[in-house]
Design an enzyme around this catalytic site. Structure first.
Site, PDB file in Angstrom:
ATOM      1  N   ASP A 123       0.844  -1.189   0.000  1.00  0.00           N
ATOM      2  CA  ASP A 123       0.000   0.000   0.000  1.00  0.00           C
ATOM      3  C   ASP A 123       0.889   1.252   0.000  1.00  0.00           C
ATOM      4  O   ASP A 123       1.839   1.324  -0.771  1.00  0.00           O
ATOM      5  CB  ASP A 123      -0.962  -0.064   1.195  1.00  0.00           C
ATOM      6  CG  ASP A 123      -2.023   1.017   1.171  1.00  0.00           C
ATOM      7  OD1 ASP A 123      -3.036   0.843   0.475  1.00  0.00           O
ATOM      8  OD2 ASP A 123      -1.838   2.048   1.842  1.00  0.00           O
ATOM      9  N   TRP A 124       0.613   2.241   0.871  1.00  0.00           N
ATOM     10  CA  TRP A 124       1.443   3.440   0.910  1.00  0.00           C
ATOM     11  C   TRP A 124       2.881   3.132   1.311  1.00  0.00           C
ATOM     12  O   TRP A 124       3.792   3.917   1.035  1.00  0.00           O
ATOM     13  CB  TRP A 124       0.836   4.479   1.852  1.00  0.00           C
ATOM     14  CG  TRP A 124       0.110   5.578   1.141  1.00  0.00           C
ATOM     15  CD1 TRP A 124      -1.241   5.692   0.946  1.00  0.00           C
ATOM     16  CD2 TRP A 124       0.696   6.728   0.518  1.00  0.00           C
ATOM     17  NE1 TRP A 124      -1.521   6.841   0.249  1.00  0.00           N
ATOM     18  CE2 TRP A 124      -0.358   7.495  -0.027  1.00  0.00           C
ATOM     19  CE3 TRP A 124       1.996   7.184   0.371  1.00  0.00           C
ATOM     20  CZ2 TRP A 124      -0.148   8.686  -0.711  1.00  0.00           C
ATOM     21  CZ3 TRP A 124       2.223   8.380  -0.312  1.00  0.00           C
ATOM     22  CH2 TRP A 124       1.163   9.113  -0.841  1.00  0.00           C
ATOM     23  N   TRP A 163     -13.040   4.767  -2.580  1.00  0.00           N
ATOM     24  CA  TRP A 163     -12.278   4.750  -1.334  1.00  0.00           C
ATOM     25  C   TRP A 163     -11.803   6.150  -0.966  1.00  0.00           C
ATOM     26  O   TRP A 163     -11.897   6.565   0.203  1.00  0.00           O
ATOM     27  CB  TRP A 163     -11.108   3.792  -1.462  1.00  0.00           C
ATOM     28  CG  TRP A 163      -9.989   3.988  -0.484  1.00  0.00           C
ATOM     29  CD1 TRP A 163      -8.688   4.226  -0.762  1.00  0.00           C
ATOM     30  CD2 TRP A 163     -10.076   3.958   0.956  1.00  0.00           C
ATOM     31  NE1 TRP A 163      -7.958   4.347   0.390  1.00  0.00           N
ATOM     32  CE2 TRP A 163      -8.786   4.182   1.465  1.00  0.00           C
ATOM     33  CE3 TRP A 163     -11.131   3.762   1.848  1.00  0.00           C
ATOM     34  CZ2 TRP A 163      -8.508   4.232   2.825  1.00  0.00           C
ATOM     35  CZ3 TRP A 163     -10.857   3.811   3.219  1.00  0.00           C
ATOM     36  CH2 TRP A 163      -9.554   4.035   3.683  1.00  0.00           C
ATOM     37  N   ASP A 249      -7.927  -8.374  -3.667  1.00  0.00           N
ATOM     38  CA  ASP A 249      -7.789  -6.932  -3.487  1.00  0.00           C
ATOM     39  C   ASP A 249      -8.371  -6.213  -4.700  1.00  0.00           C
ATOM     40  O   ASP A 249      -7.782  -6.250  -5.784  1.00  0.00           O
ATOM     41  CB  ASP A 249      -6.318  -6.564  -3.312  1.00  0.00           C
ATOM     42  CG  ASP A 249      -6.112  -5.067  -3.121  1.00  0.00           C
ATOM     43  OD1 ASP A 249      -7.108  -4.328  -3.044  1.00  0.00           O
ATOM     44  OD2 ASP A 249      -4.958  -4.637  -3.047  1.00  0.00           O
ATOM     45  N   HIS A 279      -6.503  -6.946   0.579  1.00  0.00           N
ATOM     46  CA  HIS A 279      -5.568  -5.830   0.464  1.00  0.00           C
ATOM     47  C   HIS A 279      -4.503  -5.882   1.549  1.00  0.00           C
ATOM     48  O   HIS A 279      -3.324  -5.661   1.277  1.00  0.00           O
ATOM     49  CB  HIS A 279      -6.328  -4.506   0.538  1.00  0.00           C
ATOM     50  CG  HIS A 279      -5.447  -3.308   0.372  1.00  0.00           C
ATOM     51  ND1 HIS A 279      -4.777  -3.040  -0.805  1.00  0.00           N
ATOM     52  CD2 HIS A 279      -5.094  -2.314   1.230  1.00  0.00           C
ATOM     53  CE1 HIS A 279      -4.064  -1.934  -0.676  1.00  0.00           C
ATOM     54  NE2 HIS A 279      -4.236  -1.475   0.555  1.00  0.00           N
TER      55      HIS A 279
END
Length: 304
Positions: A123-124, A163, A249, A279
């Site tokens: 993710d980030w 999102w 995901d 995810h």
């Protein structure tokens, strides 16, 4: 703007999270400073592996992977990004920027582990980690990436737009429930509470609300120029680079092949889509992800 500190009482008796606390003072910018919390497990002279979390999680996400990596001989380092976990939290959404997150993470890396390290990112954690790899490839021995990308504009997916809007406007932004919905396996009540622990009130959620709007998925957004520059180093990265993405995901699951196709070190690697994996893959498939890190580091000659 206030810099909020964590309440230790909210982090008592977390399941499977018996790790020592480490702290580093970070220059946040505009005259502000704050403390970044991180985990540092294993011998200090062992090969280091970075474990970078994303939105809206924290180092608790790595509690199942760390023991496996320690057994393989790693030193495991997992920071809580500013605004997340036990780290300090500016309460102004507008204070958070992509470049500031990069600066904060670089300060931590330069102070704690300036030497070469392996990287696992999701993710980030990937938007930050992959950018660091692209900017300073010689400081990384190998990379395993999951459910992430280094975006440079374009057209965002409907799932991501939904999102982003939810994070911005939802009056009921419950972090633990978000983690529950974005995993393929069931979380316990204690685990859900652990993901809620860093966020006792609305001001503490500023960083979590800010992150989705900072992803440079549309032309003209901040970060695109820097990411395009980083892609030159990332594409030429010729050390082992593995992608392990989750089949379940809906936002990033389809990006693994695209990511691998652009990076030299990904050629010939055993990339995989993990079944029953959402995810937050570290919750669903921690053993497989940790083994991927171990195998990739061995291929790089980084561990024995």
């Amino acid at each position: 703007m206030q810099i909020l500190s964590y309440d230790p009482a909210r982090f008592a008796d977390l399941p499977d999270y018996r790790f020592a606390e480490y702290w580093l003072e970070i220059d946040l910018g505009d005259g502000h400073s704050g403390r970044m919390h991180y985990l540092d497990e294993g011998p200090k002279d062992a090969p280091p592996v970075f474990l970078f979390h994303g939105e809206p999680s924290w180092s608790f996400l790595y509690r199942k992977m760390i023991p496996v990596l320690l057994d393989a001989g790693f030193r495991c380092l997992a920071p809580d990004l500013i605004g997340f976990g036990k780290s300090d939290k500016p309460d102004d959404i507008g204070f958070y920027t992509y470049d500031r997150h990069i600066s904060w993470l670089k300060q931590w890396r330069d102070a704690v582990v300036p030497q070469e390290a392996a990287l696992f990112c999701q993710d980030w954690g990937g938007l930050l980690g992959l950018r660091l790899v692209g900017e300073e490839p010689d400081r990384f021995s190998c990379v395993v990436a999951s459910n992430t990308f280094l975006p440079t504009g374009g057209t965002p997916s409907p799932a991501f737009l939904a999102w982003r809007e939810f994070a911005k406007t939802s009056p009921d932004f419950k972090i633990g429930e978000l983690l529950q919905r974005a995993t393929a396996t069931e979380r316990t009540d204690a685990e859900i509470a652990a993901y809620d622990a860093p966020f006792p009130d609305e001001p503490s959620k500023a960083g979590a609300r800010a992150f989705p709007a900072l992803v440079p998925v549309e032309d003209g957004m901040a970060g695109i120029e820097q990411n395009n520059a980083a892609w030159q180093g990332l594409a030429a990265f010729d050390k082992p680079f593995l992608t392990l993405f989750g089949e379940d995901d809906p936002v990033t699951g389809g990006l693994g092949e695209t990511l691998a196709s652009r990076i030299k070190g990904a050629e010939g690697m055993p990339h995989a889509m993990l079944s029953q994996c959402g995810h937050f893959c570290q919750e669903d498939r921690p053993q497989e992800l940790a083994q991927g890190v171990i195998d990739t580091a061995r291929k790089a000659g980084f561990i024995g």
